[in-house]
Design a protein around this motif. Sequence first.
Motif, PDB file in Angstrom:
ATOM      1  N   CYS A  11       0.259  -2.828   4.873  1.00  0.00           N
ATOM      2  CA  CYS A  11      -0.678  -3.781   4.265  1.00  0.00           C
ATOM      3  C   CYS A  11      -0.384  -3.966   2.774  1.00  0.00           C
ATOM      4  O   CYS A  11       0.188  -3.086   2.138  1.00  0.00           O
ATOM      5  CB  CYS A  11      -2.106  -3.280   4.434  1.00  0.00           C
ATOM      6  N   CYS A  40       2.295   2.494   4.725  1.00  0.00           N
ATOM      7  CA  CYS A  40       1.409   1.465   5.292  1.00  0.00           C
ATOM      8  C   CYS A  40       2.022   0.077   5.060  1.00  0.00           C
ATOM      9  O   CYS A  40       2.691  -0.156   4.062  1.00  0.00           O
ATOM     10  CB  CYS A  40       0.043   1.570   4.633  1.00  0.00           C
ATOM     11  N   HIS A  52      -7.273   2.112   3.266  1.00  0.00           N
ATOM     12  CA  HIS A  52      -6.963   3.447   2.751  1.00  0.00           C
ATOM     13  C   HIS A  52      -7.748   3.784   1.489  1.00  0.00           C
ATOM     14  O   HIS A  52      -7.303   4.575   0.667  1.00  0.00           O
ATOM     15  CB  HIS A  52      -5.456   3.563   2.503  1.00  0.00           C
ATOM     16  N   CYS A  98       0.841  -1.198   0.000  1.00  0.00           N
ATOM     17  CA  CYS A  98       0.000   0.000   0.000  1.00  0.00           C
ATOM     18  C   CYS A  98       0.876   1.249   0.000  1.00  0.00           C
ATOM     19  O   CYS A  98       1.879   1.320   0.708  1.00  0.00           O
ATOM     20  CB  CYS A  98      -0.898  -0.022   1.238  1.00  0.00           C
ATOM     21  N   CYS A 103      -4.467  -0.117   0.104  1.00  0.00           N
ATOM     22  CA  CYS A 103      -5.167  -1.237   0.718  1.00  0.00           C
ATOM     23  C   CYS A 103      -6.621  -0.857   0.979  1.00  0.00           C
ATOM     24  O   CYS A 103      -7.026   0.275   0.770  1.00  0.00           O
ATOM     25  CB  CYS A 103      -4.486  -1.632   2.022  1.00  0.00           C
ATOM     26  N   ALA A 157      -0.094   4.329   0.853  1.00  0.00           N
ATOM     27  CA  ALA A 157      -0.548   5.360   1.787  1.00  0.00           C
ATOM     28  C   ALA A 157       0.468   5.552   2.907  1.00  0.00           C
ATOM     29  O   ALA A 157       1.205   4.633   3.277  1.00  0.00           O
ATOM     30  CB  ALA A 157      -1.894   4.966   2.367  1.00  0.00           C
TER      31      ALA A 157
END
Length: 125
Positions: free
Chosen positions: A28, A26, A40, A14, A37, A16
């Motif tokens: 994930c 992030c 987000h 991800c 993800c 973000a």
Amino acid sequence: MPLPAIRNGTVKRCKARTKSRNLEQCLCPAAYGTTVCNKHGAVHPDKRAKGKSHGNYKKGAYTQDKLQQQTEQIAVLRNLEDALIVLGSIDNRTRGNKPNGYKDIQTLEQVGAFLLELENIKTSD
Ligand SMILES: [Zn+2]
């Protein structure tokens, strides 16, 4: 600690940045077809709102379909201008960026092919 699939490099991560972890990326994995993800804001590309159902839709002048249609029309106009330049009717070209899908016309054979193509476009509408 990121998931093993992310550490292997087999899954995109991800993009973000989280405030809670001092703007670090992030941990994930990114959702299918997106760069973020599900936490987000990832939405599947097929389920993304388009046209009138999109939240920012006002009059429809800037929808993706309308912009694509305008680009195709500008490409046809630019090809007409090329044809006139090849035939010697005009000297100078209009300034501006080349639209997507535009192919340069430089010979009389290309002018003939373009005019046949234009005839097909007119009859199909
Ligand atoms: Zn995320």
